[in-house]
Design a protein around this motif. Sequence first.
Motif, short mmCIF file in Angstrom:
data_model
loop_
_atom_site.label_atom_id
_atom_site.label_comp_id
_atom_site.label_asym_id
_atom_site.label_seq_id
_atom_site.Cartn_x
_atom_site.Cartn_y
_atom_site.Cartn_z
N UNK A 72 1.42 -1.65 -0.38
CA UNK A 72 -0.13 0.18 -0.27
C UNK A 72 1.03 1.28 0.24
N UNK A 73 1.55 1.48 0.73
CA UNK A 73 2.96 2.28 0.77
C UNK A 73 4.17 2.63 -1.17
N UNK A 74 3.79 1.52 -1.58
CA UNK A 74 4.34 1.24 -3.23
C UNK A 74 5.54 0.75 -2.69
N UNK A 75 6.31 -0.01 -1.37
CA UNK A 75 7.56 -0.31 -1.65
C UNK A 75 7.47 -2.15 -2.23
N UNK A 76 7.15 -1.85 -3.31
CA UNK A 76 7.11 -3.30 -4.42
C UNK A 76 8.10 -4.47 -3.76
N UNK A 77 8.81 -4.15 -3.91
CA UNK A 77 9.73 -5.00 -3.79
C UNK A 77 10.15 -5.74 -2.44
N UNK A 78 9.90 -4.93 -1.18
CA UNK A 78 9.45 -5.47 0.15
C UNK A 78 8.54 -6.49 0.28
N UNK A 79 7.10 -5.78 -0.11
CA UNK A 79 5.75 -6.29 0.03
C UNK A 79 6.34 -7.71 -0.83
N UNK A 80 6.99 -7.91 -1.82
CA UNK A 80 6.80 -9.07 -2.97
C UNK A 80 7.94 -10.59 -1.88
N UNK A 81 9.30 -9.59 -1.27
CA UNK A 81 9.86 -10.34 -0.15
C UNK A 81 8.63 -11.15 0.97
N UNK A 82 8.10 -10.32 1.63
CA UNK A 82 7.03 -10.86 1.76
C UNK A 82 6.32 -11.63 1.92
N UNK A 83 5.59 -11.09 1.24
CA UNK A 83 4.21 -11.66 0.34
C UNK A 83 4.83 -13.71 -0.44
N UNK A 84 6.37 -13.56 -0.67
CA UNK A 84 6.84 -14.81 -0.91
C UNK A 84 7.33 -15.69 -0.69
N UNK A 85 7.08 -15.04 1.02
CA UNK A 85 7.77 -16.55 2.40
C UNK A 85 6.13 -17.29 2.74
N UNK A 94 -0.89 -13.99 -2.09
CA UNK A 94 -0.58 -15.33 -3.32
C UNK A 94 -1.84 -14.24 -4.77
N UNK A 95 -2.50 -13.67 -4.32
CA UNK A 95 -3.62 -12.75 -4.95
C UNK A 95 -2.30 -11.49 -5.80
N UNK A 96 -1.90 -11.02 -4.24
CA UNK A 96 -0.99 -9.75 -4.35
C UNK A 96 0.43 -10.16 -5.71
N UNK A 97 1.16 -11.40 -4.55
CA UNK A 97 1.96 -12.38 -6.17
C UNK A 97 1.36 -11.97 -7.10
N UNK A 98 0.33 -12.87 -7.42
CA UNK A 98 -0.23 -13.22 -9.31
C UNK A 98 0.10 -11.53 -10.05
N UNK A 99 -0.57 -10.34 -8.99
CA UNK A 99 -1.21 -9.17 -9.27
C UNK A 99 0.41 -8.54 -10.15
N UNK A 100 1.20 -8.28 -9.20
CA UNK A 100 2.67 -7.70 -9.01
C UNK A 100 3.87 -8.60 -9.88
N UNK A 101 3.09 -9.06 -10.17
CA UNK A 101 4.27 -10.53 -11.29
C UNK A 101 3.50 -9.91 -12.66
N UNK A 102 1.92 -10.00 -12.99
CA UNK A 102 0.89 -9.50 -13.89
C UNK A 102 1.88 -8.06 -14.38
N UNK A 103 2.00 -7.21 -13.43
CA UNK A 103 1.62 -6.26 -13.80
C UNK A 103 3.07 -5.43 -13.62
N UNK A 104 4.42 -6.17 -13.47
CA UNK A 104 5.52 -5.90 -12.93
C UNK A 104 5.99 -4.86 -11.94
N UNK A 105 5.12 -5.41 -11.01
CA UNK A 105 5.35 -3.82 -9.76
C UNK A 105 6.26 -5.35 -9.00
N UNK A 106 7.63 -4.05 -8.57
CA UNK A 106 8.65 -4.83 -7.87
C UNK A 106 9.33 -5.49 -8.12
N UNK A 107 9.09 -6.41 -9.60
CA UNK A 107 9.72 -7.34 -10.00
C UNK A 107 9.61 -7.13 -12.07
#
Length: 276
Positions: A72-85, A94-107
Amino acid sequence: MKLSSEALPRRRSSETVLQTISRTFSAPEQQGAETGNYSHTGLFARAEELLAKRIIDGDPLAYFLQGQLYFEEGWYEEALTQFEKIKETDFQALYQLGVMYYDGLGTKEDPEKGVEYMKIIINSNSPKARHLKYAAAYNLGRSYFEGCGVKHSDKEAERLWLIAADHGNPKASVKAQSTLGMFYSTSNPKDLKKAFFWHSEACGNGSLESQGILGVMYLYGQGIHQNTKAALECLKEAAERGNVYAQGHLVEYYYKRKFYTKAAAFARRHASWILT
């Protein structure tokens, strides 16, 4: 038709993580702190501190909340690391990771992985995935419409959006309902009656975008009998809610009918919304 991912559905409150946690800081009897007067940075630091403590104490939800706080703060790399765990045990992560990988947020964009994660949610029998299924179906429909991560198929996109829209269910994906309205307006051949139906459903469920479009459809008799009164009601209400599309059409409507004072008033409001 430009589309975006569906935001994470909330089972209860629509508050952000920071808003929810900040309420606990306003109760000195709970926190032993002075009320109010925390800056955004201060609140964020306190939230991180609180969630880190809850993680140490073994609270499984705290892992997700920390990732969501970063998201929510736009710290996508940190969010990605936490969600992956926690993706193997937490469907929201898993849902948020799906969005992030599809849209290229933090990765880097990885639409195939985004599609894979949405399919896992849709096909899951877990009660913990149930509230995510409509949104996942919308996102997967978007993938087929855009031909990104899967082979392009308007037919499959339409099928998935109809599942996500669930006959206008207000607890389903309102975004899918509005998207179906736009889909039928631009399909070949167009089906404006279906477009009007789905924009009506979405508008009734709170879609600002569909409310503005409904006003224009009433104004020009697209998919429904022309109705100037209903058109102006939709357009004015949507304009008051900040719909720039509706504001622009109101300016045009009043100007063409030589109501120059009204046209100028809406034009000034229209400009202020664009500039703010």
